[in-house]
Design an enzyme around this catalytic site. Structure first.
Site, PDB file in Angstrom:
ATOM      1  N   ARG A  16       1.556   2.303  -3.605  1.00  0.00           N
ATOM      2  CA  ARG A  16       0.423   2.445  -4.208  1.00  0.00           C
ATOM      3  C   ARG A  16       0.052   3.748  -4.210  1.00  0.00           C
ATOM      4  O   ARG A  16       0.117   5.090  -4.561  1.00  0.00           O
ATOM      5  CB  ARG A  16      -0.681   1.739  -3.717  1.00  0.00           C
ATOM      6  CG  ARG A  16      -1.051   0.121  -4.470  1.00  0.00           C
ATOM      7  CD  ARG A  16      -2.181  -0.860  -4.152  1.00  0.00           C
ATOM      8  NE  ARG A  16      -3.320  -0.062  -4.880  1.00  0.00           N
ATOM      9  CZ  ARG A  16      -4.469  -0.823  -4.869  1.00  0.00           C
ATOM     10  NH1 ARG A  16      -4.076  -1.557  -3.854  1.00  0.00           N
ATOM     11  NH2 ARG A  16      -5.168   0.126  -5.424  1.00  0.00           N
ATOM     12  N   CYS A  47      -6.343   4.074  21.215  1.00  0.00           N
ATOM     13  CA  CYS A  47      -6.107   2.776  21.486  1.00  0.00           C
ATOM     14  C   CYS A  47      -4.429   2.366  22.216  1.00  0.00           C
ATOM     15  O   CYS A  47      -4.853   0.650  23.002  1.00  0.00           O
ATOM     16  CB  CYS A  47      -7.290   1.957  21.170  1.00  0.00           C
ATOM     17  SG  CYS A  47      -6.115   1.430  19.469  1.00  0.00           S
ATOM     18  N   TYR A  93       0.463  -0.748  -0.322  1.00  0.00           N
ATOM     19  CA  TYR A  93      -0.440   0.039  -0.083  1.00  0.00           C
ATOM     20  C   TYR A  93       0.970   1.163  -0.367  1.00  0.00           C
ATOM     21  O   TYR A  93       0.293   1.957  -0.949  1.00  0.00           O
ATOM     22  CB  TYR A  93      -0.662  -0.253   1.369  1.00  0.00           C
ATOM     23  CG  TYR A  93      -2.357  -0.978   0.772  1.00  0.00           C
ATOM     24  CD1 TYR A  93      -3.492  -0.676   0.725  1.00  0.00           C
ATOM     25  CD2 TYR A  93      -1.914  -2.063   1.596  1.00  0.00           C
ATOM     26  CE1 TYR A  93      -4.249  -1.070  -0.115  1.00  0.00           C
ATOM     27  CE2 TYR A  93      -3.184  -3.801   0.696  1.00  0.00           C
ATOM     28  CZ  TYR A  93      -4.460  -2.442   0.073  1.00  0.00           C
ATOM     29  OH  TYR A  93      -5.544  -3.638  -0.271  1.00  0.00           O
ATOM     30  N   HIS A 148     -14.865   2.226  -2.380  1.00  0.00           N
ATOM     31  CA  HIS A 148     -13.945   1.015  -1.420  1.00  0.00           C
ATOM     32  C   HIS A 148     -12.861   1.925  -0.205  1.00  0.00           C
ATOM     33  O   HIS A 148     -11.722   1.678   0.133  1.00  0.00           O
ATOM     34  CB  HIS A 148     -12.921   0.410  -2.243  1.00  0.00           C
ATOM     35  CG  HIS A 148     -13.982  -0.495  -2.573  1.00  0.00           C
ATOM     36  ND1 HIS A 148     -13.997  -1.194  -3.757  1.00  0.00           N
ATOM     37  CD2 HIS A 148     -14.624  -1.582  -2.718  1.00  0.00           C
ATOM     38  CE1 HIS A 148     -14.277  -1.481  -4.607  1.00  0.00           C
ATOM     39  NE2 HIS A 148     -15.537  -1.818  -3.483  1.00  0.00           N
ATOM     40  N   CYS A 186      -6.966   2.127  11.875  1.00  0.00           N
ATOM     41  CA  CYS A 186      -7.165   1.727  12.965  1.00  0.00           C
ATOM     42  C   CYS A 186      -7.124   0.103  13.405  1.00  0.00           C
ATOM     43  O   CYS A 186      -8.433  -0.361  12.960  1.00  0.00           O
ATOM     44  CB  CYS A 186      -7.282   1.966  14.886  1.00  0.00           C
ATOM     45  SG  CYS A 186      -6.608   0.777  16.158  1.00  0.00           S
ATOM     46  N   CYS A 193     -11.989  -0.047  18.136  1.00  0.00           N
ATOM     47  CA  CYS A 193     -11.050   1.292  17.952  1.00  0.00           C
ATOM     48  C   CYS A 193     -12.161   2.248  16.787  1.00  0.00           C
ATOM     49  O   CYS A 193     -11.325   2.068  15.601  1.00  0.00           O
ATOM     50  CB  CYS A 193     -10.081   1.523  17.822  1.00  0.00           C
ATOM     51  SG  CYS A 193      -9.301   2.866  18.826  1.00  0.00           S
ATOM     52  N   CYS A 221      -2.128   3.008  17.181  1.00  0.00           N
ATOM     53  CA  CYS A 221      -2.861   4.307  16.717  1.00  0.00           C
ATOM     54  C   CYS A 221      -2.838   4.363  18.041  1.00  0.00           C
ATOM     55  O   CYS A 221      -2.302   4.258  19.045  1.00  0.00           O
ATOM     56  CB  CYS A 221      -4.216   2.569  17.237  1.00  0.00           C
ATOM     57  SG  CYS A 221      -5.774   4.177  17.697  1.00  0.00           S
TER      58      CYS A 221
END
Length: 301
Positions: free
Chosen positions: A72, A188, A69, A123, A131, A136, A185
């Protein structure tokens, strides 16, 4: 011209159409240089790209999924919206009754100044971060850090003279990225930050789906564009049948749209244009959006 690809006949239909829906896929962004990662050649390193887009893959190897990712994200940040994105954005500005549903997560429609109220990102987005802990609700919108974190720097390298990126070579060893090297995160402190995209097996945003359903229920639909997608992923593909039942004529724009194997999708009164969306959309929408000026922006005639 055949009835299904007669541009003048389509213009007559467009001029009499008010409520217009569009469903866009990766083919819309292909001319901007972004790979589709679906179908033939849809591999990243030695992984089937679609197999990386799952919660299971992220739990097994979050570092590898994040590299995919991060790559991308880097490509999308380097890319520019093409004439197809700009034509759809211009249509939205001219017609408040136009709604665009995009399966793309590359942010190019937004950068083409598509009005946010008329764009539903089915999407999610590569540039939203959430998270991974399902309990969360933390999310960050519009994170354009490149690289996203230090461990993902190999995905943000630009090679000189068009040389291939080592990361893309499945035989090139990649340093394993541990969970400790990925951001946690901030809310949390237990879940890892992950891309804010919808992975296979995950539900689409419920509020967004209700908004789309309300738009469809409000009045009949005159026209629906299906752009750069084989329409094989649900629930997105289901909107084609819904629009047809509401009276819409379907306009398929895809490089394979006029192939013999695809023409069965074209019903009487529908249109199919087997061309690049960036090429044909400005031509098809010209009666509404005008011709592009020297800067590539559309001016109404």
């Amino acid at each position: 011209m055949a009835p299904h690809n007669d541009v003048e006949a389509f213009h007559e239909v467009l001029r009499s159409s008010r409520r217009i829906l569009a469903l866009c896929g990766a083919g819309l962004s292909a001319s901007s240089g972004l790979p589709t990662f679906r179908g033939a050649g849809g591999f990243w390193r030695n992984y089937d790209a679609t197999q990386l887009a799952t919660v299971r893959a992220f739990k097994m190897d979050p570092g590898m999924v994040w590299l995919f990712y991060a790559y991308r994200r880097h490509l999308a940040l380097k890319a520019e919206p093409n004439k197809g994105h700009k034509a759809l954005a211009a249509l939205a500005r001219r017609n408040p009754d136009f709604l665009c549903l995009t399966q793309n997560v590359d942010n190019l429609s937004q950068r083409a100044q598509h009005p946010p109220s008329q764009l539903k990102c089915l999407h999610g987005s590569l540039f939203d971060i959430k998270c991974s802990n399902e309990s969360c609700d933390w999310m960050q919108k519009g994170n354009f850090d490149d690289p996203f974190c230090a461990a993902l720097a190999p995905a943000s390298v630009d090679m000189p003279n068009g040389e291939p990126l080592p990361l893309l070579d499945p035989y090139h060893r990649v340093k394993h990225i541990t969970e400790d090297e990925l951001p946690k995160c901030p809310q949390c402190s237990s879940g890892l930050q992950r891309p804010g995209v919808v992975w296979f097996g995950e539900d689409l945003d419920a509020h967004m789906m209700m908004d789309i359903s309300a738009w469809l229920r409000a009045q009949p639909v005159d026209l629906m564009f299906v752009i750069g997608t084989s329409a094989g992923v649900y629930p997105a593909a289901g909107y084609i049948d819904k629009a047809r039942k509401l009276g819409a004529r379907i306009v398929i724009i895809n490089l394979e749209a006029e192939d013999e194997a695809e023409m069965f999708k074209v019903k009487p009164g529908d249109f199919a244009f087997g061309k690049d969306a960036a090429e044909i959309l400005p031509v098809l929408l010209e009666p509404i959006i005008g011709k592009p000026n020297e800067e590539g922006e559309f001016e109404k005639p």
